[in-house]
Design a protein around this motif. Sequence first.
Motif, PDB file in Angstrom:
ATOM      1  N   HIS A   1      -8.946  -2.244  -0.290  1.00  0.00           N
ATOM      2  CA  HIS A   1      -9.551  -1.045   0.274  1.00  0.00           C
ATOM      3  C   HIS A   1     -11.075  -1.170   0.370  1.00  0.00           C
TER       4      HIS A   1
ATOM      5  N   GLN B   1      -5.190  -5.005   6.402  1.00  0.00           N
ATOM      6  CA  GLN B   1      -5.823  -5.573   5.204  1.00  0.00           C
ATOM      7  C   GLN B   1      -4.813  -6.232   4.264  1.00  0.00           C
TER       8      GLN B   1
ATOM      9  N   CYS C   1       1.030   1.728   6.871  1.00  0.00           N
ATOM     10  CA  CYS C   1      -0.267   2.110   6.315  1.00  0.00           C
ATOM     11  C   CYS C   1      -1.049   0.843   5.967  1.00  0.00           C
ATOM     12  N   ASP C   2      -2.266   0.744   6.462  1.00  0.00           N
ATOM     13  CA  ASP C   2      -3.189  -0.336   6.069  1.00  0.00           C
ATOM     14  C   ASP C   2      -2.653  -1.747   6.282  1.00  0.00           C
TER      15      ASP C   2
ATOM     16  N   LYS D   1       0.976   9.336   0.277  1.00  0.00           N
ATOM     17  CA  LYS D   1      -0.218   8.728   0.852  1.00  0.00           C
ATOM     18  C   LYS D   1      -1.170   9.776   1.410  1.00  0.00           C
TER      19      LYS D   1
ATOM     20  N   CYS E   1       0.868  -1.177   0.000  1.00  0.00           N
ATOM     21  CA  CYS E   1       0.000   0.000   0.000  1.00  0.00           C
ATOM     22  C   CYS E   1       0.906   1.230   0.000  1.00  0.00           C
TER      23      CYS E   1
ATOM     24  N   ASP F   1      -3.431  -5.232  -1.736  1.00  0.00           N
ATOM     25  CA  ASP F   1      -2.354  -4.945  -0.769  1.00  0.00           C
ATOM     26  C   ASP F   1      -1.702  -6.227  -0.261  1.00  0.00           C
TER      27      ASP F   1
HETATM   28 MN    MN Z   1      -4.179   1.890   1.566  1.00  0.00          MN
END
Ligand code: MN
Length: 370
Positions: A290, A337, A333-334, A138, A109, A323
């Motif tokens: 996402h 997921q 970040c993220d 980002k 990501c 991702d």
């Molecule tokens: Mn993301």
Amino acid sequence: MIIVMKADVLPESPEVQQVIKMAERFPDVHAEVRTIQGATRVLTEIYLLGSTAQIPQEPFEEFPAVEKTIRIRERYRSIGRHDGAEAFGFEYNGVRFSQDTFHVFPGLCAVDSRENVEIMFRALRDAGIQTTRAGAYKPRTSPYDFQGHGKTCLPFLFELAGTYGMKVIAMEITHEAQLEEIGDALRAAGNPTGVLIQIGTRNAQNFELLKLVGQQREFPVLFKRGMGITLDESLNACEYIASSGNNHIVLCLRGMKTNFGDPHRNFVDFAHVPVVRRLTRLPVGIDPSHSVGKKAVAPDGLLDIHHVTAQGIIAGANMVLVDFHPKPEEALCDGPQALLLNELELFVRDAELVRKTYLERVKLREALGT
Ligand code: MN
Ligand code: PEP
């Protein structure tokens, strides 16, 4: 009106000039020449814009170099799938994108460290994948969250992309200056890879940015559907890009923000894959990461991310942005997921299986002729 020239009639040819000359004799009409890369041939199309309602089609169809004329509907003049218009396709850095192609873009990501980029790219190379995602800029909900390393990470990112054979990296930009930073860094590195410029959901109606990515032809554009606007508004946003001069666009569905989507991060909107393919000439992507936002497991052992990916592919999606991270617990970040590298094989093989089934579904319909 679109005037489609016969195959192999080049945009600069006298035949095209002749058509433009005749078109511009009508008051308040101007012509724009666009090149469309179809599945088997390159087509030159002349778009007549302005007061075209009264222009007759027949005189144009009499030119030997003209294949056909198509009346443009008011909606989505540049990207719309007007009756008889072929879908757009384009080739970028050796990778072809169209409504007939299929690519997975697994990746980070956000770029955090050189080490993680290298681990990621090595895994992709070993899996035979040359398309990836990697965010340098980002847009974050909180100003206190990691904002991406920006241009400082581009030199090692591009160098590693070259080393591991990555041909296209999907990368979001949030400001026009970043377009130049990416171009400069690519050139400085000797153009070892290509960048698919991502317009994120938060900038889906940043019209100045849309016009800007439309005015350049160096990079194709991955447009993420706006999370809180109608599909029509997102398609009009793509219209801003295309009408500014760049129709090398992939539209990516990524879920809608609404509590009805709970417990997923967003309400998965992949039922709109065939809708976008029908309404526009653009290839369509899906972003299951996402959309779902977490690694929930269904009773059959597959993740919700696998299931929604399959739902998009079975409906004809042309691209999957997903991702991955070597150590999601350390991702800036993220992380929650992101899939693990040992989950790459299942993800890719499952996606290929569903794509094959989609193609068989289309053949079945053709064979039965209904
Ligand atoms: Mn993301
Ligand atoms: C992303 O793909 O990294 C991203 C931020 O996506 P979106 O703009 O769809 O939220």
